[in-house]
Design a protein around this motif. Sequence first.
Motif, PDB file in Angstrom:
ATOM      1  N   LYS A   2       9.160  77.971  -0.799  1.00 53.80           N
ATOM      2  CA  LYS A   2       9.575  78.035   0.801  1.00 53.80           C
ATOM      3  C   LYS A   2      10.711  77.163   0.899  1.00 53.80           C
ATOM      4  CE  LYS A   2       7.877  77.839   5.393  1.00 53.80           C
ATOM      5  NZ  LYS A   2       6.659  77.376   6.411  1.00 53.80           N
ATOM      6  N   ASN A  45      17.216  82.090  -0.309  1.00 50.20           N
ATOM      7  CA  ASN A  45      16.827  82.709   0.933  1.00 50.20           C
ATOM      8  C   ASN A  45      18.034  82.443   2.007  1.00 50.20           C
ATOM      9  OD1 ASN A  45      15.489  84.715   2.353  1.00 50.20           O
ATOM     10  ND2 ASN A  45      14.173  83.145   3.262  1.00 50.20           N
ATOM     11  N   ASN A 179      15.734  90.658  -4.106  1.00 55.46           N
ATOM     12  CA  ASN A 179      15.003  89.426  -4.497  1.00 55.46           C
ATOM     13  C   ASN A 179      14.160  89.634  -5.795  1.00 55.46           C
ATOM     14  OD1 ASN A 179      16.531  87.916  -2.596  1.00 55.46           O
ATOM     15  ND2 ASN A 179      14.637  88.091  -1.082  1.00 55.46           N
ATOM     16  N   ARG A 182      13.117  86.511  -8.154  1.00 47.36           N
ATOM     17  CA  ARG A 182      13.340  85.251  -7.498  1.00 47.36           C
ATOM     18  C   ARG A 182      12.221  84.200  -7.759  1.00 47.36           C
ATOM     19  NH1 ARG A 182      11.770  82.986  -2.349  1.00 47.36           N
ATOM     20  NH2 ARG A 182      13.272  81.579  -1.685  1.00 47.36           N
ATOM     21  N   LYS A 183      10.947  84.844  -7.686  1.00 47.75           N
ATOM     22  CA  LYS A 183       9.778  83.975  -7.885  1.00 47.75           C
ATOM     23  C   LYS A 183       9.465  83.593  -9.271  1.00 47.75           C
ATOM     24  CE  LYS A 183       4.741  84.238  -7.813  1.00 47.75           C
ATOM     25  NZ  LYS A 183       3.320  85.144  -7.385  1.00 47.75           N
ATOM     26  N   GLU A 184       9.944  84.393 -10.282  1.00 47.40           N
ATOM     27  CA  GLU A 184      10.031  83.946 -11.689  1.00 47.40           C
ATOM     28  C   GLU A 184      10.998  82.916 -12.129  1.00 47.40           C
ATOM     29  OE1 GLU A 184       8.190  88.136 -11.205  1.00 47.40           O
ATOM     30  OE2 GLU A 184       9.993  87.007 -10.524  1.00 47.40           O
ATOM     31  N   TRP A 186      12.221  80.582  -9.957  1.00 50.51           N
ATOM     32  CA  TRP A 186      11.679  79.272  -9.336  1.00 50.51           C
ATOM     33  C   TRP A 186      10.435  78.821 -10.016  1.00 50.51           C
ATOM     34  CZ3 TRP A 186      14.108  75.925  -6.852  1.00 50.51           C
ATOM     35  CH2 TRP A 186      15.013  76.110  -5.826  1.00 50.51           C
ATOM     36  N   ASN A 187       9.618  79.725 -10.798  1.00 50.94           N
ATOM     37  CA  ASN A 187       8.496  79.226 -11.522  1.00 50.94           C
ATOM     38  C   ASN A 187       9.137  78.528 -12.663  1.00 50.94           C
ATOM     39  OD1 ASN A 187       6.598  80.172  -9.801  1.00 50.94           O
ATOM     40  ND2 ASN A 187       6.222  81.954 -11.055  1.00 50.94           N
TER      41      ASN A 187
END
Length: 203
Positions: A2, A45, A179, A182-184, A186-187
């Motif tokens: 976030k 974001n 996006n 995106r999660k991958e 940041w992980n």
Amino acid sequence: MKIIKAEFVTGAVSPKQFPSQPLPEIAFIGRSNVGKSSLINSLVNRKKLVKTSATPGKTQMINFFNINDAWMLADLPGYGFAKVPPQVQKKWQTLIEDYLRERERLESVVLIVDIRRKPTELDLVMRDWLEDVELDYVVVATKSDKLSQTERKLQMNKIKKEFGGDGARTVLMYSSKNNHGRKELWNYFSSRQKKEEAESNVD
């Protein structure tokens, strides 16, 4: 992740102008037309944190961004295709090399390629250079939304082969439009940070 805070800190044309905040840093580098600015905007974001341009070579300094007071992102000048004089290109190269060699808080580098293209000689030179100076880096293939699923799979196999077919090098697919990835990404950064903290505790 976030994003609560995402702000421009400074633009630097020499190491003396690099920010002093003690935050783990991630650098983004790639060809001038590879979608680097759009990727960073997608990652944090924000639509207009990093200015995008249809003109290659728009970024002429290293721009730093504070993210959540937890990360510093460094947007490096693009290489190749920029219609600028050779002496300016040389100045950019010196700035980039000084930053990558000497920036102590640099934790990882994002090497960006276009999923639609075979990695260029310049991409592979950058790969070799990062490995020679023993910098951690992740390869991100942008613009995945422009290909079909079958085409994406084919191109990703080619890119992974260029950057280490044994699977040792992390290669992620990304679309700034939707996006995806995106999660991958940041992980990946979070896992790197945890590894760094664990190694610091051991020392």
